[in-house]
Design a protein around this motif. Structure first.
Motif, PDB file in Angstrom:
ATOM      1  N   LYS A  75       0.901  -1.148  -0.040  1.00 57.28           N
ATOM      2  CA  LYS A  75       0.061   0.061  -0.081  1.00 57.28           C
ATOM      3  C   LYS A  75       0.852   1.427   0.082  1.00 57.28           C
ATOM      4  CE  LYS A  75      -0.367  -0.108   4.982  1.00 57.28           C
ATOM      5  NZ  LYS A  75      -0.857   0.503   6.000  1.00 57.28           N
ATOM      6  N   ASN A  76       2.085   1.047   0.090  1.00 53.80           N
ATOM      7  CA  ASN A  76       3.144   2.373   0.337  1.00 53.80           C
ATOM      8  C   ASN A  76       3.885   2.376  -0.881  1.00 53.80           C
ATOM      9  OD1 ASN A  76       2.447   2.971   3.129  1.00 53.80           O
ATOM     10  ND2 ASN A  76       3.603   1.458   3.689  1.00 53.80           N
ATOM     11  N   GLY A  77       3.558   1.475  -1.946  1.00 55.27           N
ATOM     12  CA  GLY A  77       4.481   1.531  -3.184  1.00 55.27           C
ATOM     13  C   GLY A  77       5.867   0.907  -3.054  1.00 55.27           C
ATOM     14  N   ASN A  78       5.863   0.032  -1.950  1.00 51.93           N
ATOM     15  CA  ASN A  78       7.188  -0.750  -1.852  1.00 51.93           C
ATOM     16  C   ASN A  78       6.975  -1.884  -2.597  1.00 51.93           C
ATOM     17  OD1 ASN A  78       8.547   1.045   0.059  1.00 51.93           O
ATOM     18  ND2 ASN A  78       7.196   0.383   1.566  1.00 51.93           N
ATOM     19  N   VAL A  79       8.036  -2.409  -3.506  1.00 50.55           N
ATOM     20  CA  VAL A  79       7.803  -3.739  -4.402  1.00 50.55           C
ATOM     21  C   VAL A  79       8.728  -4.670  -3.443  1.00 50.55           C
ATOM     22  CG1 VAL A  79       7.227  -2.646  -6.610  1.00 50.55           C
ATOM     23  CG2 VAL A  79       9.545  -3.190  -5.860  1.00 50.55           C
ATOM     24  N   ALA A  80       8.388  -6.043  -3.831  1.00 50.05           N
ATOM     25  CA  ALA A  80       8.993  -6.996  -3.172  1.00 50.05           C
ATOM     26  C   ALA A  80      10.383  -7.019  -3.709  1.00 50.05           C
ATOM     27  CB  ALA A  80       8.165  -8.361  -3.437  1.00 50.05           C
ATOM     28  N   ASN A  81      11.147  -7.746  -2.958  1.00 48.02           N
ATOM     29  CA  ASN A  81      12.532  -8.145  -3.376  1.00 48.02           C
ATOM     30  C   ASN A  81      13.011  -6.938  -4.090  1.00 48.02           C
ATOM     31  OD1 ASN A  81      12.750 -10.426  -1.856  1.00 48.02           O
ATOM     32  ND2 ASN A  81      11.187 -11.168  -3.282  1.00 48.02           N
ATOM     33  N   TYR A  82      13.076  -5.700  -3.986  1.00 46.74           N
ATOM     34  CA  TYR A  82      13.895  -4.669  -4.513  1.00 46.74           C
ATOM     35  C   TYR A  82      15.209  -4.575  -4.176  1.00 46.74           C
ATOM     36  CZ  TYR A  82      14.494   0.432  -5.826  1.00 46.74           C
ATOM     37  OH  TYR A  82      14.758   1.462  -6.514  1.00 46.74           O
ATOM     38  N   VAL A  83      16.072  -4.354  -5.378  1.00 45.08           N
ATOM     39  CA  VAL A  83      17.410  -4.107  -5.140  1.00 45.08           C
ATOM     40  C   VAL A  83      18.116  -3.110  -6.108  1.00 45.08           C
ATOM     41  CG1 VAL A  83      19.745  -5.448  -5.680  1.00 45.08           C
ATOM     42  CG2 VAL A  83      17.878  -6.788  -4.688  1.00 45.08           C
ATOM     43  N   GLU A  84      18.948  -2.330  -5.374  1.00 43.35           N
ATOM     44  CA  GLU A  84      19.658  -1.250  -6.272  1.00 43.35           C
ATOM     45  C   GLU A  84      21.086  -1.711  -6.340  1.00 43.35           C
ATOM     46  OE1 GLU A  84      19.814   3.382  -5.358  1.00 43.35           O
ATOM     47  OE2 GLU A  84      21.422   2.280  -4.397  1.00 43.35           O
ATOM     48  N   THR A  85      21.536  -1.878  -7.522  1.00 43.32           N
ATOM     49  CA  THR A  85      22.637  -1.979  -7.792  1.00 43.32           C
ATOM     50  C   THR A  85      23.634  -0.940  -8.637  1.00 43.32           C
ATOM     51  OG1 THR A  85      22.341  -4.411  -8.148  1.00 43.32           O
ATOM     52  CG2 THR A  85      24.305  -3.731  -9.308  1.00 43.32           C
ATOM     53  N   GLU A  86      24.747  -0.402  -8.030  1.00 45.10           N
ATOM     54  CA  GLU A  86      25.471   0.627  -8.806  1.00 45.10           C
ATOM     55  C   GLU A  86      26.904   0.153  -9.316  1.00 45.10           C
ATOM     56  OE1 GLU A  86      26.766   5.262  -7.989  1.00 45.10           O
ATOM     57  OE2 GLU A  86      26.046   4.025  -6.400  1.00 45.10           O
ATOM     58  N   GLN A  87      27.108   0.350 -10.569  1.00 46.16           N
ATOM     59  CA  GLN A  87      28.501   0.052 -11.114  1.00 46.16           C
ATOM     60  C   GLN A  87      29.320   1.282 -11.121  1.00 46.16           C
ATOM     61  OE1 GLN A  87      28.253  -2.316 -14.779  1.00 46.16           O
ATOM     62  NE2 GLN A  87      30.141  -0.872 -15.537  1.00 46.16           N
ATOM     63  N   LEU A  88      30.461   1.308 -10.454  1.00 47.46           N
ATOM     64  CA  LEU A  88      31.314   2.730 -10.567  1.00 47.46           C
ATOM     65  C   LEU A  88      32.679   2.016 -11.421  1.00 47.46           C
ATOM     66  CD1 LEU A  88      30.903   3.344  -6.921  1.00 47.46           C
ATOM     67  CD2 LEU A  88      30.320   4.827  -9.066  1.00 47.46           C
ATOM     68  N   ILE A  89      33.230   2.890 -12.105  1.00 51.92           N
ATOM     69  CA  ILE A  89      34.491   2.706 -12.877  1.00 51.92           C
ATOM     70  C   ILE A  89      35.019   4.035 -12.582  1.00 51.92           C
ATOM     71  CG2 ILE A  89      35.243   2.347 -15.055  1.00 51.92           C
ATOM     72  CD1 ILE A  89      32.771   0.877 -16.141  1.00 51.92           C
ATOM     73  N   HIS A  90      36.393   3.704 -11.963  1.00 55.44           N
ATOM     74  CA  HIS A  90      37.353   4.824 -11.946  1.00 55.44           C
ATOM     75  C   HIS A  90      38.657   4.493 -12.818  1.00 55.44           C
ATOM     76  CE1 HIS A  90      39.411   8.050  -9.780  1.00 55.44           C
ATOM     77  NE2 HIS A  90      40.252   7.503  -9.888  1.00 55.44           N
ATOM     78  N   VAL A  91      38.762   5.749 -13.505  1.00 59.43           N
ATOM     79  CA  VAL A  91      39.850   5.405 -14.584  1.00 59.43           C
ATOM     80  C   VAL A  91      40.362   6.923 -15.085  1.00 59.43           C
ATOM     81  CG1 VAL A  91      38.396   5.519 -16.627  1.00 59.43           C
ATOM     82  CG2 VAL A  91      40.795   4.667 -16.723  1.00 59.43           C
ATOM     83  N   HIS A  92      41.642   7.177 -14.948  1.00 56.67           N
ATOM     84  CA  HIS A  92      42.205   8.473 -15.353  1.00 56.67           C
ATOM     85  C   HIS A  92      41.577   9.475 -14.374  1.00 56.67           C
ATOM     86  CE1 HIS A  92      44.376   6.371 -18.346  1.00 56.67           C
ATOM     87  NE2 HIS A  92      43.273   6.140 -18.932  1.00 56.67           N
ATOM     88  N   ASN A  93      41.389   9.617 -13.248  1.00 50.64           N
ATOM     89  CA  ASN A  93      40.819  10.332 -12.133  1.00 50.64           C
ATOM     90  C   ASN A  93      39.646  10.760 -12.591  1.00 50.64           C
ATOM     91  OD1 ASN A  93      43.199  10.709 -10.905  1.00 50.64           O
ATOM     92  ND2 ASN A  93      43.994  12.039 -12.125  1.00 50.64           N
ATOM     93  N   HIS A  94      38.752   9.852 -13.273  1.00 50.76           N
ATOM     94  CA  HIS A  94      37.423  10.291 -13.611  1.00 50.76           C
ATOM     95  C   HIS A  94      36.677   8.933 -13.046  1.00 50.76           C
ATOM     96  CE1 HIS A  94      38.068  13.322 -16.381  1.00 50.76           C
ATOM     97  NE2 HIS A  94      38.855  12.702 -16.924  1.00 50.76           N
ATOM     98  N   THR A  95      35.513   9.382 -12.538  1.00 54.63           N
ATOM     99  CA  THR A  95      34.634   8.248 -11.883  1.00 54.63           C
ATOM    100  C   THR A  95      33.316   8.312 -12.519  1.00 54.63           C
ATOM    101  OG1 THR A  95      35.731   8.218  -9.827  1.00 54.63           O
ATOM    102  CG2 THR A  95      33.318   7.092 -10.003  1.00 54.63           C
ATOM    103  N   LEU A  96      32.748   7.118 -13.066  1.00 51.97           N
ATOM    104  CA  LEU A  96      31.580   6.926 -13.892  1.00 51.97           C
ATOM    105  C   LEU A  96      30.536   5.949 -12.975  1.00 51.97           C
ATOM    106  CD1 LEU A  96      33.341   6.123 -17.284  1.00 51.97           C
ATOM    107  CD2 LEU A  96      32.277   8.331 -16.786  1.00 51.97           C
ATOM    108  N   SER A  97      29.416   6.296 -12.824  1.00 49.53           N
ATOM    109  CA  SER A  97      28.566   5.489 -12.300  1.00 49.53           C
ATOM    110  C   SER A  97      27.443   5.147 -13.037  1.00 49.53           C
ATOM    111  CB  SER A  97      27.930   6.531 -11.166  1.00 49.53           C
ATOM    112  OG  SER A  97      27.045   5.668 -10.309  1.00 49.53           O
ATOM    113  N   TYR A  98      26.726   4.250 -12.825  1.00 50.92           N
ATOM    114  CA  TYR A  98      25.407   3.481 -13.589  1.00 50.92           C
ATOM    115  C   TYR A  98      24.610   2.797 -12.496  1.00 50.92           C
ATOM    116  CZ  TYR A  98      22.737   0.603 -16.580  1.00 50.92           C
ATOM    117  OH  TYR A  98      21.338   0.054 -17.333  1.00 50.92           O
ATOM    118  N   ILE A  99      23.510   3.125 -12.594  1.00 49.98           N
ATOM    119  CA  ILE A  99      22.557   2.624 -11.333  1.00 49.98           C
ATOM    120  C   ILE A  99      21.487   1.721 -12.055  1.00 49.98           C
ATOM    121  CG2 ILE A  99      20.813   2.777  -9.442  1.00 49.98           C
ATOM    122  CD1 ILE A  99      22.788   5.402  -8.864  1.00 49.98           C
ATOM    123  N   GLN A 100      21.352   0.552 -11.518  1.00 47.59           N
ATOM    124  CA  GLN A 100      20.214  -0.240 -12.172  1.00 47.59           C
ATOM    125  C   GLN A 100      19.485  -0.882 -10.930  1.00 47.59           C
ATOM    126  OE1 GLN A 100      21.252  -3.506 -15.026  1.00 47.59           O
ATOM    127  NE2 GLN A 100      20.229  -4.853 -13.561  1.00 47.59           N
TER     128      GLN A 100
END
Length: 189
Positions: A75-100
């Motif tokens: 009733k609050n909008g929470n879904v079952a078995n919810y998972v947030e996954t973040e992928q971080l890549i750090h290269v040449h002093n730059h950090t990239l992030s992708y969230i799924q």
């Protein structure tokens, strides 16, 4: 007064790896072709050919449970078995992030029984689901801005009832920040 006794715990996964790319080695396909000329190193910065990759997954404390025992939205909008996954890549002093994120289809549904892959059923009407579906995606859009929804349920089999209800709710919500994609991996298996 008892806060010092409470230890925050996260159910999830963290892994950080350093990866090294050897730009001087060609692939097996390149080596096997007599027409492929030898190539020079294509690395811009041979001093730092390594990069860090981090993978962080966090499971929500709301509606956690066994796969066939906890389904759908509450009733609050929470879904079952919810998972947030973040992928971080750090290269040449730059950090990239992708969230799924992933979770159960945000409609009221369940699967009853103990056998493998029990038949899904809708537990509430389309009208009863609208406000909870909206609550789920308003929170998603607040946290992540635009989202691409990828519906992975079987579009022709026993899960069709859930996929149809999901699509109907997306159409009713009609938000320009959501892109809906249906991908039936059963068809591509």
């Amino acid at each position: 007064e008892v806060d010092f006794w409470i230890i925050p715990i996260i159910q999830g996964f963290v892994q950080i790896e350093e990866l090294v790319v050897n730009y001087n080695e060609s692939s097996d396909d390149d080596k096997s072709s007599p027409e492929t000329p030898p190539q020079e190193s294509s690395c811009v910065d041979d001093v730092h050919p390594a990069f860090l990759v981090a993978l962080i997954s966090r499971r929500s404390r709301h509606r956690a449970g066994m796969r066939y025992k906890r389904r759908g939205v509450d009733k609050n909008g929470n879904v079952a078995n919810y998972v947030e996954t973040e992928q971080l890549i750090h290269v040449h002093n730059h950090t990239l992030s992708y969230i799924q994120t992933r979770g159960s289809v945000p409609v009221f549904w369940s699967q009853v029984g103990y056998r493998y892959n029990p038949r899904p059923r809708l537990d509430k009407s389309e009208n009863e689901t609208v406000s909870c579906f909206r609550a789920h995606f308003e929170e998603q859009l607040k946290n992540y801005k635009k989202q691409v929804i990828i519906n992975l349920v079987d579009q022709t089999g026993r899960e069709k009832i859930i996929g149809d209800a999901y699509l109907k709710q997306v159409l009713l919500y009609n938000n320009a920040n959501l892109t809906y994609v249906s991908f039936d991996f059963h068809e591509h298996w």
